[in-house]
Motif scaffolding. Structure first.
Motif, PDB file in Angstrom:
ATOM      1  N   ASP A 507       0.815  -1.219   0.000  1.00  0.00           N
ATOM      2  CA  ASP A 507       0.000   0.000   0.000  1.00  0.00           C
ATOM      3  C   ASP A 507       0.847   1.268   0.000  1.00  0.00           C
ATOM      4  O   ASP A 507       0.310   2.382   0.000  1.00  0.00           O
ATOM      5  N   SER A 508       2.180   1.113   0.004  1.00  0.00           N
ATOM      6  CA  SER A 508       3.045   2.292  -0.126  1.00  0.00           C
ATOM      7  C   SER A 508       3.113   2.775  -1.559  1.00  0.00           C
ATOM      8  O   SER A 508       3.601   3.873  -1.834  1.00  0.00           O
ATOM      9  N   SER A 509       2.683   1.935  -2.508  1.00  0.00           N
ATOM     10  CA  SER A 509       2.716   2.326  -3.915  1.00  0.00           C
ATOM     11  C   SER A 509       1.800   3.527  -4.143  1.00  0.00           C
ATOM     12  O   SER A 509       0.792   3.700  -3.450  1.00  0.00           O
ATOM     13  N   GLY A 510       2.165   4.351  -5.105  1.00  0.00           N
ATOM     14  CA  GLY A 510       1.315   5.487  -5.448  1.00  0.00           C
ATOM     15  C   GLY A 510       2.112   6.702  -5.868  1.00  0.00           C
ATOM     16  O   GLY A 510       3.322   6.623  -6.135  1.00  0.00           O
ATOM     17  N   THR A 511       1.414   7.864  -5.907  1.00  0.00           N
ATOM     18  CA  THR A 511       2.010   9.137  -6.316  1.00  0.00           C
ATOM     19  C   THR A 511       2.393   9.934  -5.080  1.00  0.00           C
ATOM     20  O   THR A 511       1.610  10.054  -4.127  1.00  0.00           O
ATOM     21  N   TYR A 512       3.622  10.457  -5.081  1.00  0.00           N
ATOM     22  CA  TYR A 512       4.108  11.278  -3.977  1.00  0.00           C
ATOM     23  C   TYR A 512       4.455  12.665  -4.531  1.00  0.00           C
ATOM     24  O   TYR A 512       5.058  12.778  -5.606  1.00  0.00           O
ATOM     25  N   THR A 513       4.074  13.695  -3.774  1.00  0.00           N
ATOM     26  CA  THR A 513       4.286  15.082  -4.194  1.00  0.00           C
ATOM     27  C   THR A 513       5.242  15.764  -3.233  1.00  0.00           C
ATOM     28  O   THR A 513       5.058  15.727  -2.007  1.00  0.00           O
ATOM     29  N   CYS A 514       6.304  16.344  -3.798  1.00  0.00           N
ATOM     30  CA  CYS A 514       7.300  17.087  -3.027  1.00  0.00           C
ATOM     31  C   CYS A 514       7.058  18.583  -3.265  1.00  0.00           C
ATOM     32  O   CYS A 514       6.969  19.027  -4.420  1.00  0.00           O
ATOM     33  N   VAL A 515       6.984  19.384  -2.179  1.00  0.00           N
ATOM     34  CA  VAL A 515       6.762  20.824  -2.264  1.00  0.00           C
ATOM     35  C   VAL A 515       7.945  21.532  -1.620  1.00  0.00           C
ATOM     36  O   VAL A 515       8.290  21.249  -0.466  1.00  0.00           O
ATOM     37  N   ALA A 516       8.614  22.423  -2.365  1.00  0.00           N
ATOM     38  CA  ALA A 516       9.733  23.226  -1.853  1.00  0.00           C
ATOM     39  C   ALA A 516       9.313  24.702  -1.861  1.00  0.00           C
ATOM     40  O   ALA A 516       8.840  25.219  -2.877  1.00  0.00           O
ATOM     41  N   ARG A 517       9.521  25.390  -0.713  1.00  0.00           N
ATOM     42  CA  ARG A 517       9.132  26.814  -0.644  1.00  0.00           C
ATOM     43  C   ARG A 517      10.150  27.585   0.195  1.00  0.00           C
ATOM     44  O   ARG A 517      10.723  27.071   1.151  1.00  0.00           O
ATOM     45  N   ASN A 518      10.419  28.809  -0.227  1.00  0.00           N
ATOM     46  CA  ASN A 518      11.147  29.792   0.585  1.00  0.00           C
ATOM     47  C   ASN A 518      10.470  31.129   0.389  1.00  0.00           C
ATOM     48  O   ASN A 518       9.410  31.222  -0.265  1.00  0.00           O
ATOM     49  N   GLN A 524       6.503  22.510  -6.795  1.00  0.00           N
ATOM     50  CA  GLN A 524       6.231  21.127  -6.398  1.00  0.00           C
ATOM     51  C   GLN A 524       6.546  20.187  -7.551  1.00  0.00           C
ATOM     52  O   GLN A 524       6.623  20.585  -8.710  1.00  0.00           O
ATOM     53  N   ASN A 525       6.710  18.900  -7.178  1.00  0.00           N
ATOM     54  CA  ASN A 525       7.049  17.865  -8.163  1.00  0.00           C
ATOM     55  C   ASN A 525       6.397  16.560  -7.748  1.00  0.00           C
ATOM     56  O   ASN A 525       6.325  16.248  -6.544  1.00  0.00           O
ATOM     57  N   GLU A 526       5.880  15.817  -8.727  1.00  0.00           N
ATOM     58  CA  GLU A 526       5.267  14.523  -8.445  1.00  0.00           C
ATOM     59  C   GLU A 526       6.164  13.400  -8.952  1.00  0.00           C
ATOM     60  O   GLU A 526       6.763  13.485 -10.039  1.00  0.00           O
ATOM     61  N   VAL A 527       6.266  12.333  -8.131  1.00  0.00           N
ATOM     62  CA  VAL A 527       7.007  11.129  -8.517  1.00  0.00           C
ATOM     63  C   VAL A 527       6.130   9.915  -8.193  1.00  0.00           C
ATOM     64  O   VAL A 527       5.165  10.010  -7.427  1.00  0.00           O
ATOM     65  N   GLN A 528       6.469   8.772  -8.801  1.00  0.00           N
ATOM     66  CA  GLN A 528       5.693   7.544  -8.636  1.00  0.00           C
ATOM     67  C   GLN A 528       6.528   6.494  -7.907  1.00  0.00           C
ATOM     68  O   GLN A 528       7.740   6.364  -8.134  1.00  0.00           O
ATOM     69  N   LEU A 529       5.858   5.735  -7.039  1.00  0.00           N
ATOM     70  CA  LEU A 529       6.505   4.632  -6.322  1.00  0.00           C
ATOM     71  C   LEU A 529       5.737   3.336  -6.604  1.00  0.00           C
ATOM     72  O   LEU A 529       4.508   3.300  -6.448  1.00  0.00           O
TER      73      LEU A 529
END
Length: 1178
Positions: A507-518, A524-529
C-alpha cells in the motif's frame, strides 16, 4: 543458503541517498558560483621520463574559471616554454617530453589556481619527480666459502630508484630460488641462510631489482657459494698445512639461535597511521630456529595481523595509534632461544575530522565554515581566502576567524569567495577548498517530474527530491495529488529532501508530491513509487556427492514479480562456469555431464532483476577411488622383519579407510602378488614379518568407500638370508592304495616356506605297537612316498620332516595311518526279519569280527527284492533294492514293501575296498492289505426298471478278494438322495443286472472290493432308467401341435430374459436357492436324452456329494472318469433345460450344453414338461 547480493534493495538505496546528500549542496551551473576544483594530480606525482608529463587541474564555476600555475612558489609562465601547453577550457598542463624535453628539467612543486569574479580555488602542491631505475655499480664479488651448518647472508644492495624497486632472487635459468624456514629473503632484499647445507652450493645466486614504473629489471652479478662439509674441509687443510686449529675439527655441531636481523636486543620503528606495519626477525642456528611474535602487555590485533616469510615477518594492516607498543620476536630451537624487542610508535599525518563544505547563503543570512583535523603531532590550522593568507586578504566585515572556524554574519553579495583550510604537521598536510556563495534564488526542484521509483517489498524506499534555493527552501511531502502532509514515525525526512519509507509495503505504492518553498517562491514535483514482490529461490541447489564420470544436476527454481524479468547466472567458486560443453544450463537447473575432479567446488545460482538479487549455493564433492600411494621406502632391515613406509595418494574426497600391503617373491613366484597384511587408513608405516630365502618386493593399495586404488609402484627388492625351515609339511596322511602298501602323502611347503635352497623331506614310518625303530628315507621336493610290502590294514606311525641345505625343520608331530585295505572276509550272521505290517519290516544281523573287515568299517548293505505276489502267483522281473546303514549298526527298517508278497534279502559288510560276501538269502512274506479300487465300473443296457453293471478287478488286490460291495440310492428331481441299498457280490463275479428299479429315475452307485483285512477305496457312478413308452408318445404328439410351439417360444423368450437377470444378479453377488441346495448335498446333473441312440447322458464324480462339472458326459463305453466338478452358476445358466419361478429362482434340472443332433429328428421318452417339449422343438 539464500543470500542477498551486496548492492541490493536497502544498501543500494543508502548509497544512492548519500550521493544525493552531496549533490543537493551543488549550485546549479546556470547560477553564479565561485570555482570548485573537480580533478587534480596526486600530491606526490612520479612520472615516466620517457613519456609526456600531464599535470591535471580541472574546475567548474559560473562564469567559467580561468587557470594559472606556480612552480616552486613563483608564477609559471607557460607561454614562454614552447614544450608546455594548457588544454582548452581546462587548467591541465601537458609538458611535451617526447619532442626533445628532459623530465629532470621539470622537477618541482606545482600548484594550480582556478579564478572567476566570485573567487579563486587552488590545488594541492603537486610534487613532480621523474622515476629512476639506475644500474648496479660494478663490483668484484668474492666467492663465499662457508662451513656446513654456519649462517650466511648474501647482500643485494640494489641501486636507489624512484620508486624503490621490488627485489627477488633467481638463478641463471630465470627460476626463482626456493625459500624455506632455513633460507629466506629479508625486507631489505638480502638472502639469509639460518644454516647452510651442502645442497646450497651453487654459482648463480642472482639478485634482481624490478622497477615497476619504467617496467625494467636490473640484474646483480651472480654470487657463488661453496659449502664445505667438515670431512672435506679437514682433508683440504691437511693436504696444505702441517698443523692448524681447524685440522681435526669436530663434525657439524648444533648451535642455539642468534639474530641476523635486527641486531642487538632492542630497536625502534615509526609508522604512520593507516599504513602497513612490517616487523622482521631472521635468526641463525642449527637446527633452524622457529620464530614466534608477541605484543608485550597486549594482544596482536585480530583480523589485521598476518604472518609472512615463514613467520619471520609480522604484518599489521591499517595501523592506528592503539597499535603502538613493544613487539617481541622469539627465535627458538632445541638448544635455546633469543629475542628482540621492537618499540613501535604510530604517528599520524593530518586527517579530517570535519572538512569545510560549500556554503550557500542569501543576503543577510548568517553561516560558518568549520575546518577540524587531527594527527600526531596535532596539526596546525591556517586559512586562506581566494588563495591568499587570510591575514593579508581584503577585509570583509561579515567575516570573523575563530581558530578552525570562520563565522559569517549578515552576508552580502560581495561576501562571495573561496576559502582554503590547510592542516599540516611534520608528516604531511591537508588542503580543502570551500566557497561562500551569496545568492537570492526561488526554489527549484532538480529531480525529474514523474520519475518512477521501484523498490522491493519490505525494503527501504528512498524517494528523491533534489532541490536548490536561497534561502534554503523548506520541503514537505504529500501522498497523492490531494493528500495530506506526511508525518509520523513511518517516514524519515532527510535534509537533502529525500523521503525515506523504512519498510515499504504494497500500500506504499502510489504518487508522492514534493513541495519546496522559501520566501522567494514555491514549487512542487510529483514522482511515482511501485512496490514489487521480492525474488525468491523456492528450490535451492543441494549438496551433492558424485562419483567421478557420473552426472549431477543442481536445481534453482525461482519465484519473482511478474513485472520484473529475472536473469539466472551460475558461478563456480565465485567465477564464471568453465567453457565446457559438459556444463548444460537449463531453465531451472545446471547439469554437469561426465564429472571430473576439477568440477569439485561450490556452485552458486544468482538471480538478478533490476531491483534485487538473490543467490543460493551448494557444494559439489567429486569422489573417486584413491590415487595409489607413492614413495615406498624400506628401512630397519632385519633378518625376519622390515619397516615399510609410504606417502598416501590423493584420497579424492573420500577418506582412506585402510591400506593393503602385498608382496611378490621374485625368487620363487615372480609376477605373482600375495596378500601380506592390512593397516588402518591413518597409518603410513608398518612393520612386516619376513621369511628367510625370499626376494621381497612390496606394493601398497589404498582403500576408501568407493573402492581400491591402483597398486603403487613396487618397492625396492630385499632378499632375506637362508635359514633352516621353520615348519614341516601339513596334512600328512597314510592310506594304502593296495592291500600290501602304505601311501604317505603331504602338502608340500610353498617356495617362501623353504627358507633356503635344496628343499627335501625326510619321511619316517614304523608299524604301531610292533616296530621300535623308525624306517626313514629322504626324498626330493615331492608330496608322496609309497611303502611296499606291508601287511594288510595295519596301523603305522608316520612323520614327515622338511630340510634344506642349512638343516632340518623342528621335529614333526606323528600321525597314524593304515596300510591298504582288502575286501571283507566274513558275511554277517544270524540275519532275522520281523514283519511289522504289510508295507514295513525290520531286519537284524550280528556284526562281523573287526579283524575280518580288513579295512575301515563303513557300514552294512541290505539287498532285498520281491520274489512274487502271493495273490497272483505270477513271476515278474526281479528288481533288487539296496539300503546302506553307516557305521557299526546291526539293524534297519525296510519301508515301501508291497502287501501279500514274498521277499528275499541278504546283508553284506562294507569297507573302503568294497563289499564282503553276502549272508544267506532270507525269505519273508508280507501279510494281506486292503485292495485298491476296482479298475473300472460301467453301467449299460438301461431299461424301465433295470440297469446292467460291469466292473474290473482291482489293479492291486493286496490279498485274496473275498467279495465286492455295491451300494446305490436314487436321486430325485430336487437332488435329494433316497434310501441306500447294499449288495454283497462274490469275488468271482464281474457283472450284475439290477432289477425292480423305478423308471426314469437317476441312481448313484458306490462300488469297492474286500479282502480279509477290509474294504478298499470305492468307485462311484450314476445312471438313469428309461421312461414309459406311452408317455413319450404323448409328449411327441403335443410337441407337434402349433399352439404348443408358440407357447414354447414365449417360454423360451421368458427364460432368456430371466437368464439375463440371473446373470446380472450373479455378478452382483446374489445367491440363488439352487446354491443353497448345492451346499446341502451333492447335486447330480441330469442330462437331456441323447437323440441319436435314445440313451441318457451320464456323469461321474471323483468323490461323493460334489456338484458336477458343467456338461460332463460319460464316454460311449460308459467307463467312469474322475473329474473335478465346477459349480459355477454361469455354467449352469448356459443350458436350455431349465425353468424359473416368477421370482426368478432357478428350478428343474441342471443340464449340459446340448450336443449336435442328427439331421433326421429325434424322440424323447422323458415325462411331458415344457422343458422337455422345448428340447424336442429345438
Amino acid at each position: 543458503m539464500m543470500k542477498k547480493k551486496s548492492i541490493s534493495a536497502s544498501k543500494a538505496s543508502l548509497f544512492f541517498f548519500l550521493c544525493q546528500m552531496i549533490s543537493a549542496l551543488d549550485v546549479p551551473l546556470d547560477l553564479s558560483q565561485p570555482p570548485t576544483i573537480t580533478q587534480q594530480s596526486p600530491k606526490d606525482y612520479i612520472v615516466d621520463p620517457r613519456e609526456n608529463i600531464v599535470i591535471q587541474c580541472e574546475a567548474k564555476g559560473k562564469p567559467p574559471p580561468s587557470f594559472s600555475w606556480t612552480r616552486n612558489g613563483t608564477h609559471f609562465d607557460i607561454d614562454k616554454d614552447e614544450l608546455v601547453t594548457m588544454k582548452p577550457n581546462s587548467g591541465t598542463l601537458v609538458i611535451n617530453i617526447m619532442n626533445g624535453g628532459k623530465a629532470e628539467a621539470y622537477e618541482g612543486v606545482y600548484q594550480c589556481t582556478a579564478r572567476n569574479e566570485r573567487g579563486a580555488a587552488i590545488s594541492n602542491n603537486i610534487v613532480i619527480r621523474p622515476s629512476r631505475s639506475p644500474l648496479w655499480t660494478k663490483e668484484k664479488l668474492e666467492p663465499n666459502q662457508v662451513r656446513e651448518g654456519d649462517s650466511l647472508v648474501l647482500h643485494c644492495r640494489p641501486p636507489v630508484g624512484l620508486p624503490p624497486p621490488i627485489i627477488f632472487w633467481m638463478d641463471n635459468a630465470f627460476q626463482r630460488l626456493p625459500q624455506s624456514e632455513r633460507v629466506s629473503q629479508g625486507l631489505n632484499g638480502d638472502l639469509y641462510f639460518s644454516n647452510v647445507q651442502p645442497e646450497d652450493t651453487r654459482e648463480d645466486y642472482i639478485c634482481y631489482a624490478r622497477f615497476n614504473h619504467t617496467q625494467t629489471i636490473q640484474q646483480k652479478q651472480p654470487i657463488s657459494v661453496k659449502v664445505f662439509s667438515m670431512d672435506s674441509l679437514n682433508d683440504t687443510i691437511a693436504a696444505n698445512l702441517s698443523d692448524t686449529d681447524i685440522y681435526g675439527a669436530k663434525p657439524v655441531t648444533e648451535r642455539p639461535p642468534i639474530l641476523l636481523t635486527p641486531t642487538g636486543t632492542t630497536s625502534n620503528k615509526v609508522e604512520l597511521r593507516g599504513n602497513v606495519l612490517l616487523l622482521e626477525c631472521i635468526a641463525a642456528g642449527l637446527p633452524t630456529p622457529v620464530i614466534r611474535w608477541i605484543k608485550e602487555g597486549g594482544e596482536l590485533p585480530a583480523n589485521r595481523t598476518f604472518f609472512e616469510n615463514f613467520k619471520k615477518t609480522l604484518k599489521i594492516i591499517d595501523v592506528s595509534e592503539a597499535d603502538s607498543g613493544n613487539y617481541k620476536c622469539i627465535a627458538r630451537n632445541i638448544l635455546g632461544s633469543t629475542h628482540h624487542v621492537i618499540s613501535v610508535t604510530v604517528k599520524a599525518a593530518p586527517y579530517w575530522i570535519t572538512a569545510p563544505r560549500n556554503l550557500v547563503l542569501s543576503p543577510g543570512e548568517d553561516g560558518s565554515l568549520i575546518c577540524r583535523a587531527n594527527g600526531n603531532p596535532k596539526p596546525s590550522i591556517s586559512w586562506l581566502s581566494n588563495g591568499v593568507p587570510i591575514a593579508i586578504a581584503p577585509e570583509d566585515p561579515s567575516r570573523k576567524v575563530d581558530g578552525d572556524t570562520i563565522i559569517f554574519s549578515a552576508v552580502q553579495e560581495r561576501s562571495s569567495a573561496v576559502y582554503q583550510c590547510n592542516a599540516s604537521n611534520e608528516y604531511g598536510y591537508l588542503l580543502a577548498n570551500a566557497f561562500v556563495n551569496v545568492l537570492a534564488e526561488p526554489p527549484r526542484i532538480l529531480t525529474p517530474a514523474n520519475k518512477l521509483y521501484q523498490v522491493i517489498l519490505d525494503s527501504p524506499a528512498l524517494i528523491d527530491c533534489a532541490y536548490f534555493g536561497s534561502p534554503k527552501p523548506e520541503i514537505e511531502w504529500f501522498k497523492g495529488v490531494k493528500g495530506s502532509i506526511l508525518r509520523g514515525n513511518e517516514y524519515v525526512f532527510h535534509d537533502n529532501g529525500t523521503l525515506e519509507i523504512p519498510v515499504a509495503q504494497k500500500d506504499s505504492s502510489g504518487t508522492y508530491t514534493c513541495v519546496a518553498r522559501n520566501e522567494l517562491g514555491k514549487i512542487q514535483n510529483e514522482v511515482q513509487l511501485e512496490v514489487k514482490d521480492p525474488t525468491l529461490i523456492i528450490k535451492q541447489p543441494e549438496y551433492k556427492v558424485i562419483q567421478r564420470y557420473g552426472h549431477v544436476s543442481f536445481e534453482c527454481i525461482i519465484k519473482h514479480d511478474s513485472t520484473l524479468i529475472p536473469t539466472v547466472i551460475w558461478l563456480k567458486d565465485n567465477d564464471e562456469l568453465p567453457d565446457d560443453e559438459r556444463f548444460l544450463v537449463g531453465k531451472d537447473n545446471l547439469t554437469i555431464m561426465n564429472v571430473t575432479d576439477k568440477d569439485d567446488g561450490t556452485y552458486t545460482c544468482i538471480v538478478n532483476t533490476t531491483l534485487d538479487s538473490v543467490s543460493a549455493s551448494a557444494v559439489l564433492t567429486v569422489v573417486a577411488r584413491p590415487n595409489p600411494p607413492f614413495d615406498l621406502e624400506l628401512t630397519g632391515q632385519l633378518e625376519r622383519s622390515i619397516e615399510l613406509s609410504w606417502i598416501p595418494g590423493d584420497e579424492n574426497n573420500s577418506p582412506i579407510t585402510s591400506f593393503v600391503i602385498e608382496y611378490e617373491d621374485g625368487l620363487h613366484e615372480p609376477g605373482v602378488w600375495h596378500y601380506q597384511t592390512e593397516v588402518p587408513g591413518s597409518q603410513t608405516t608398518v612393520q612386516l614379518k619376513l621369511s628367510p630365502y625370499v626376494n621381497y618386493s612390496f606394493r601398497v593399495i589404498a582403500v576408501n568407500e568407493i573402492g581400491r586404488s591402483q597398486p603403487s609402484e613396487p618397492s625396492e627388492q630385499y632378499l632375506t638370508k637362508s635359514a633352516n625351515p621353520d615348519e614341516n609339511p601339513s596334512n600328512v596322511q597314510g592310506i594304502g592304495s593296495e592291500p600290501d602298501n602304505l601311501v604317505i602323502t603331504w602338502e608340500s611347503l610353498k617356495g617362501f616356506q623353504s627358507n633356503g635352497p635344496g628343499l627335501q623331506y625326510k619321511v619316517s614310518w614304523r608299524q604301531k605297537d610292533v616296530d621300535d625303530e623308525w624306517t626313514s628315507v629322504v626324498v626330493a621336493n615331492v608330496s608322496k612316498y609309497i611303502v611296499s610290502g606291508t601287511p594288510t590294514f595295519v596301523p603305522y606311525e608316520i612323520k614327515v620332516q622338511a630340510l634344506n641345505d642349512l638343516g632340518y625343520a623342528p621335529e614333526p608331530s606323528e600321525v597314524i595311518g593304515h596300510s591298504g585295505e582288502d575286501l571283507p572276509m566274513v558275511a554277517p550272521g544270524n540275519v532275522q526279519v520281523h514283519v511289522i505290517n504289510s508295507t514295513l519290516a525290520k531286519v537284524h544281523w550280528d556284526p562281523v569280527p573287526l579283524k575280518s573287515v580288513r579295512g575301515h568299517l563303513q557300514g552294512y548293505k541290505v539287498y532285498y527284492w520281491k520274489v512274487q505276489s502271493l495273490s497272483r502267483r505270477s513271476k515278474r522281473h526281479i528288481e533288487k533294492k539296496i539300503l546302506t546303514f553307516r557305521g557299526n549298526k546291526t539293524f534297519g527298517m525296510l519301508p515301501g514293501l508291497e502287501p501279500y508278497s514274498s521277499y528275499k534279502l541278504n546283508v553284506r559288510v562294507v569297507n573302503g575296498k568294497g563289499e564282503g560276501p553276502a549272508s544267506p538269502d532270507k525269505v519273508f512274506k508280507t501279510p494281506e492289505g486292503v485292495p485298491s479300487s476296482p479298475s473300472f465300473l460301467k453301467i449299460t443296457n438301461p431299461t424301465l426298471d433295470s440297469l446292467t453293471l460291469e466292473w474290473g478287478s482291482p489293479t492291486h488286490p493286496n490279498g485274496i478278494l473275498i467279495s465286492y460291495i455295491l451300494k446305490f440310492q436314487p436321486i430325485n428331481n430336487t437332488h435329494e438322495l433316497g434310501p441306500l441299498v447294499e449288495i454283497r457280490i462274490p469275488a468271482n463275479e464281474s457283472s450284475l443286472i439290477l432289477k425292480n428299479l423305478n423308471y426314469s429315475t437317476r441312481y448313484k452307485f458306490y462300488f469297492n472290493a474286500q479282502t480279509s483285512v477290509g474294504s478298499g477305496s470305492q468307485i462311484t457312478e450314476e445312471a438313469v432308467t428309461i421312461m414309459d413308452e406311452a408317455m413319450a408318445s404323448r409328449q411327441v404328439d403335443i410337441a407337434t401341435q402349433g399352439w404348443f410351439i408358440g407357447l414354447m417360444c414365449a417360454v423360451a423368450l421368458l427364460i432368456l430374459i430371466l437368464l439375463i437377470v440371473c446373470f446380472i444378479r450373479r455378478n452382483k453377488g446374489g445367491k440363488y436357492p439352487v446354491k443353497e441346495k448345492e451346499d446341502a448335498h451333492a447335486d447330480p446333473e441330469i442330462q437331456p436324452m441323447k437323440e441319436d441312440d435314445g440313451t441318457f447322458g451320464e456323469y461321474s464324480d471323483a468323490e461323493d456329494h460334489k456338484p458336477l462339472k458343467k456338461g460332463s458326459r460319460t464316454p460311449s463305453d460308459r467307463t467312469v472318469k474322475k473329474e473335478d466338478s465346477d459349480d459355477s452358476l454361469v455354467d449352469y445358466g448356459e443350458g436350455v433345460n431349465g425353468q424359473f419361478n416368477e421370482d426368478g429362482s432357478f428350478i428343474g434340472q441342471y443340464s449340459g450344453k446340448k450336443e449336435k443332433e442328427p439331421a433326421e429328428g429325434n424322440e424323447s421318452s422323458e415325462a411331458p414338461s415344457p422343458v422337455n417339449a422345448m428340447n424336442s422343438f429345438v
